[in-house]
Design a protein around this motif. Structure first.
Motif, short mmCIF file in Angstrom:
data_model
loop_
_atom_site.label_atom_id
_atom_site.label_comp_id
_atom_site.label_asym_id
_atom_site.label_seq_id
_atom_site.Cartn_x
_atom_site.Cartn_y
_atom_site.Cartn_z
N LEU A 272 0.83 -1.21 0.00
CA LEU A 272 0.00 0.00 0.00
C LEU A 272 0.86 1.26 0.00
O LEU A 272 0.61 2.20 -0.76
N GLU A 273 1.91 1.26 0.81
CA GLU A 273 2.81 2.43 0.87
C GLU A 273 3.51 2.65 -0.47
O GLU A 273 3.67 3.78 -0.93
N THR A 286 0.88 4.83 -18.02
CA THR A 286 0.33 3.50 -18.28
C THR A 286 0.77 2.58 -17.13
O THR A 286 1.70 2.90 -16.38
N VAL A 287 0.12 1.44 -17.03
CA VAL A 287 0.49 0.47 -15.99
C VAL A 287 1.94 0.01 -16.19
O VAL A 287 2.70 -0.12 -15.23
N GLU A 288 2.32 -0.20 -17.45
CA GLU A 288 3.69 -0.60 -17.75
C GLU A 288 4.69 0.43 -17.24
O GLU A 288 5.70 0.09 -16.60
N GLN A 317 -7.27 3.79 -14.28
CA GLN A 317 -8.36 2.86 -14.56
C GLN A 317 -8.48 1.77 -13.48
O GLN A 317 -9.46 1.03 -13.46
N TYR A 318 -7.49 1.71 -12.58
CA TYR A 318 -7.48 0.65 -11.58
C TYR A 318 -7.47 1.22 -10.17
O TYR A 318 -6.97 2.32 -9.92
N SER A 319 -8.00 0.42 -9.27
CA SER A 319 -8.01 0.83 -7.86
C SER A 319 -6.64 0.57 -7.23
O SER A 319 -5.81 -0.16 -7.79
N VAL A 320 -6.41 1.18 -6.09
CA VAL A 320 -5.16 0.97 -5.36
C VAL A 320 -4.99 -0.52 -5.04
O VAL A 320 -3.90 -1.08 -5.16
N GLN A 324 -1.92 -2.91 -6.00
CA GLN A 324 -1.19 -3.60 -4.93
C GLN A 324 -0.93 -5.07 -5.28
O GLN A 324 0.08 -5.63 -4.86
N LYS A 325 -1.84 -5.65 -6.05
CA LYS A 325 -1.72 -7.06 -6.39
C LYS A 325 -0.40 -7.35 -7.10
O LYS A 325 0.22 -8.40 -6.89
#
Length: 415
Positions: A272-273, A286-288, A317-320, A324-325
């Motif tokens: 989370l941190e 982007t996620v990448e 587009q994504y939650s924290v 975290q996953k």
């Protein structure tokens, strides 16, 4: 000719045993199944041959008799092994506790051993596949398809099938069966592992430092840290090698072996941190891009996919929790081990003739004048010069003991 000592096997322990016995003015015959002695030695340490380690402990080995092995290692610390080679004219160097010949070339180690064998007038016969050892009236006969030699004592240093270097008798342990010696179950050790998942082909060639945790039937067994190397079929590298012998044993017992890899063991922050620190400055990435810099791109691409995210989507587009996953996978990447490389590709063999069937000087408890040393015995160590250390130590002990045995029993033998 009746020899004082016949040594079966021209590997590390066999050469050391032959040299040591010859130094005691004994007539020594060294028999090797391949076309030359010391072939396996040239491949050790990636050709550099770290021939011992400055920190040798019984805890670095697997064996059936820790007390006996500890006694050997106490008598032969690394300084003793270095001194043995310095006395043969080889200089050594210490690189982060790994002891190498000064040239950092395995051929140097082999050269000094060969020179000593020659200087001491040891008889060497290559391409001699020993198939039988017999003893009668204190005389040993060592024979093969086209030869038979006799001696007052025998040292069996035939090694194992690990590495595919042994080209002779398919089961060297059978040589000792007539003398009531048994062999424990054999497993490949210091080798790579194969995994069940099909995504490893895309990771081949990638390396990363990590902690590896091994679980047997979901129960934690052991951990190792180091550089993990990914192959087309699984994982390799020194930490994997260190664990492979134990993994092989458990797989043979039909147990489930799972590995958990932590790629960020030094990071104390929570997932989370980590995410919250990066979001303010990378929320439009982007996620990448967001996960750039953690690991090799091929690894991160896989972990992002495993987390259910798409690399080209924006982070917003994504939650924290979804982000975290990815960090959680970085810390706990699980894979199931399906197999390990076979003995022909392993560096050493786990198992062999139990130390409990030897005296303190490695003589058979069943047959006087019969000695055993090196990888033939149920002793194997971790990477880093530990297995060669035991080869030198056990070979030296056998050479001295066989020479002393011959001297002590002079007159009892008759050709």
């Amino acid at each position: 000719m009746l020899y004082d000592v016949i040594v079966i096997g021209g590997g590390a322990s066999g050469m050391m045993a032959a040299i040591t016995a010859a130094q005691q003015n004994k007539a020594v015959l060294l028999l090797e199944s391949s076309d030359r002695v010391g072939r396996k030695l040239l491949a050790t340490g990636n050709g550099r041959c770290n021939f011992t380690h400055s920190n040798i402990s019984v805890d670095d080995y697997y064996t059936d008799n820790r007390e006996m092995l500890n006694s050997v290692l106490q008598k032969y610390p690394s300084e003793s092994i270095i001194s043995l080679f310095e006395a043969m004219g080889m200089m050594a160097k210490n690189l982060n506790d790994y002891i190498y010949p000064f040239s950092e070339s395995a051929s140097t180690v082999l050269d000094v051993l060969r020179i000593q064998l020659q200087e001491l007038n040891c008889y060497i016969k290559t391409e001699c596949d020993v198939t039988e050892i017999n003893e009668n009236n204190h005389i040993f006969s060592v024979s093969g398809k086209h030869f038979c030699y006799e001696s007052k004592s025998v040292i069996v240093a035939a090694g194992s099938k690990a590495g595919g270097f042994y080209k002779g008798n398919q089961n060297m342990y059978q040589l000792l069966k007539p003398f009531r010696h048994r062999c424990t179950k054999l497993y490949p050790a210091l080798t790579k592992c194969h995994c069940r998942e099909d995504f490893f082909k895309a990771l081949a060639g990638v390396r990363a430092k990590a902690n590896i945790h091994v679980y047997i039937d979901n129960q934690f067994l052991v951990s190792e840290f180091g550089e993990v190397q990914f192959t087309k079929t699984g994982i390799s590298g020194i930490p994997v090698f260190q664990l492979s012998g134990s993994i092989a044993q458990h797989l043979s017992e039909k147990k489930k072996v799972t590995v958990s890899i932590d790629f960020i063991p030094d990071c104390k922050k929570s997932s989370l941190e980590i995410i919250k620190e990066r979001l303010p400055i990378m929320k439009s990435c982007t996620v990448e891009q967001f996960f750039t810099g953690f690991l090799h791109k091929k690894l991160m691409s896989l972990f992002i996919k495993m987390a259910g995210l798409k690399e080209q989507d924006t982070v917003s587009q994504y939650s924290v929790k979804q982000l975290q996953k990815v960090i959680e996978i970085l810390r706990d990447f699980k894979t199931q081990i399906s197999d390990v490389e076979g003995l022909e590709n392993a560096q050493v063999c786990r198992g062999g003739i139990p130390l409990s069937e030897c005296t303190d000087d490695f003589m058979s408890i069943y047959q006087n004048g019969l000695f055993m040393c090196g990888e033939l015995l149920n002793v194997d160590g971790i990477c880093g010069g530990y297995n060669l250390h035991f080869a030198w130590a056990s070979g030296h002990i056998c050479g001295l003991a066989a020479a002393n045995y011959v001297t002590k029993h002079q007159g009892e033998t008759s050709a």
